[in-house]
Design a protein around this motif. Structure first.
Motif, short mmCIF file in Angstrom:
data_model
loop_
_atom_site.label_atom_id
_atom_site.label_comp_id
_atom_site.label_asym_id
_atom_site.label_seq_id
_atom_site.Cartn_x
_atom_site.Cartn_y
_atom_site.Cartn_z
N ASP A 103 51.91 15.82 33.19
CA ASP A 103 50.54 16.33 33.05
C ASP A 103 50.07 17.01 34.33
N GLN A 104 50.41 16.47 35.49
CA GLN A 104 50.03 17.10 36.75
C GLN A 104 50.78 18.40 36.96
N ALA A 105 52.05 18.44 36.56
CA ALA A 105 52.83 19.67 36.69
C ALA A 105 52.23 20.79 35.84
N VAL A 106 51.78 20.45 34.64
CA VAL A 106 51.17 21.46 33.76
C VAL A 106 49.89 22.00 34.38
N GLU A 107 49.04 21.12 34.87
CA GLU A 107 47.78 21.56 35.48
C GLU A 107 48.02 22.33 36.77
N LEU A 108 48.94 21.87 37.58
CA LEU A 108 49.26 22.54 38.83
C LEU A 108 49.83 23.93 38.57
N ALA A 109 50.65 24.06 37.54
CA ALA A 109 51.22 25.37 37.20
C ALA A 109 50.12 26.37 36.85
N LYS A 110 49.05 25.91 36.23
CA LYS A 110 47.93 26.80 35.88
C LYS A 110 47.26 27.34 37.14
N VAL A 111 47.12 26.48 38.14
CA VAL A 111 46.50 26.93 39.39
C VAL A 111 47.43 27.93 40.10
N PHE A 112 48.73 27.62 40.15
CA PHE A 112 49.66 28.55 40.78
C PHE A 112 49.74 29.86 40.01
N LYS A 113 49.60 29.81 38.68
CA LYS A 113 49.61 31.04 37.89
C LYS A 113 48.42 31.90 38.29
N ALA A 114 47.26 31.28 38.50
CA ALA A 114 46.09 32.03 38.94
C ALA A 114 46.33 32.68 40.29
N LEU A 115 47.13 32.04 41.13
CA LEU A 115 47.43 32.59 42.46
C LEU A 115 48.62 33.54 42.45
N GLY A 116 49.27 33.68 41.29
CA GLY A 116 50.49 34.46 41.19
C GLY A 116 50.30 35.96 41.06
N ASP A 117 49.11 36.44 41.31
CA ASP A 117 48.83 37.86 41.22
C ASP A 117 48.34 38.34 42.58
N PRO A 118 48.88 39.46 43.10
CA PRO A 118 48.47 39.92 44.44
C PRO A 118 46.98 40.22 44.55
N VAL A 119 46.37 40.74 43.50
CA VAL A 119 44.94 41.04 43.55
C VAL A 119 44.15 39.73 43.69
N ARG A 120 44.52 38.72 42.92
CA ARG A 120 43.80 37.44 43.00
C ARG A 120 44.03 36.76 44.34
N LEU A 121 45.23 36.88 44.89
CA LEU A 121 45.47 36.32 46.23
C LEU A 121 44.59 37.00 47.27
N ARG A 122 44.50 38.33 47.19
CA ARG A 122 43.64 39.05 48.14
C ARG A 122 42.18 38.68 47.95
N LEU A 123 41.75 38.59 46.70
CA LEU A 123 40.36 38.19 46.45
C LEU A 123 40.07 36.81 47.04
N LEU A 124 40.96 35.86 46.79
CA LEU A 124 40.77 34.51 47.32
C LEU A 124 40.72 34.53 48.84
N SER A 125 41.60 35.30 49.45
CA SER A 125 41.62 35.41 50.91
C SER A 125 40.34 36.04 51.44
N MET A 126 39.86 37.07 50.76
CA MET A 126 38.62 37.72 51.20
C MET A 126 37.43 36.78 51.09
N ILE A 127 37.40 35.99 50.03
CA ILE A 127 36.30 35.04 49.84
C ILE A 127 36.40 33.92 50.88
N ALA A 128 37.59 33.37 51.05
CA ALA A 128 37.78 32.22 51.94
C ALA A 128 37.53 32.58 53.40
N SER A 129 37.84 33.80 53.79
CA SER A 129 37.74 34.18 55.20
C SER A 129 36.39 34.80 55.55
N ARG A 130 35.52 34.93 54.60
CA ARG A 130 34.22 35.57 54.83
C ARG A 130 33.31 34.68 55.68
N ALA A 131 32.74 35.26 56.71
CA ALA A 131 31.76 34.53 57.53
C ALA A 131 30.59 34.13 56.65
N GLY A 132 30.12 32.92 56.79
CA GLY A 132 29.03 32.42 55.97
C GLY A 132 29.51 31.74 54.71
#
Length: 131
Positions: free
Chosen positions: A29-58
């Motif tokens: 069950d944890q592998a299934v849920e974890l795979a969904k999160v990694f799938k969301a991160l498996g796209d370069p656009v989404r990785l860049r978006l996450l990085s831009m959000i995470a690194s934003r001041a404020g």
């Protein structure tokens, strides 16, 4: 990916985190849920978006500041942000016309914990010959 919210892994353990991927086999069950999160991160656009959000001041950023960084339409950016939100990686808040996004560090911290080998654990001996 479905419109379901994903379960945040590892909140049921005594220390608030699950065993690392490198220290114990994941339950199905944890592998299934974890795979969904990694799938969301498996796209370069989404990785860049996450990085831009995470690194934003404020700690948060308006969608109006994210869209120009990509050669994609606003609906496409919104779709990618929706997938990151469904994976539990970001949260959003509407303020008038605009939506502001922020990182949910508990999820990224959990991913880091799952992928980190404990410092006191020796590396396993290699088996077989590399191909």
């Amino acid at each position: 990916m479905s419109n379901q919210e994903l379960v945040v892994l590892g909140q049921d353990g005594p220390d608030g985190c699950c065993p690392g991927l490198l220290t114990a086999p994941l339950p199905q069950d944890q592998a299934v849920e974890l795979a969904k999160v990694f799938k969301a991160l498996g796209d370069p656009v989404r990785l860049r978006l996450l990085s831009m959000i995470a690194s934003r001041a404020g700690g948060e950023v308006c969608v109006c500041d994210l869209t120009p960084a990509f050669g994609l339409s606003q609906p496409t950016i919104s779709h990618h942000l929706k997938l990151l939100k469904q994976a539990g990686l970001i949260a959003s808040e509407r303020r008038g016309t605009w939506v502001y996004y922020r990182l949910l560090p508990a999820t990224t911290d959990r991913l880091a914990g799952i992928l980190t080998r404990p410092a006191d654990e020796p590396l396993p001996e290699p088996t077989g010959t590399p191909s």
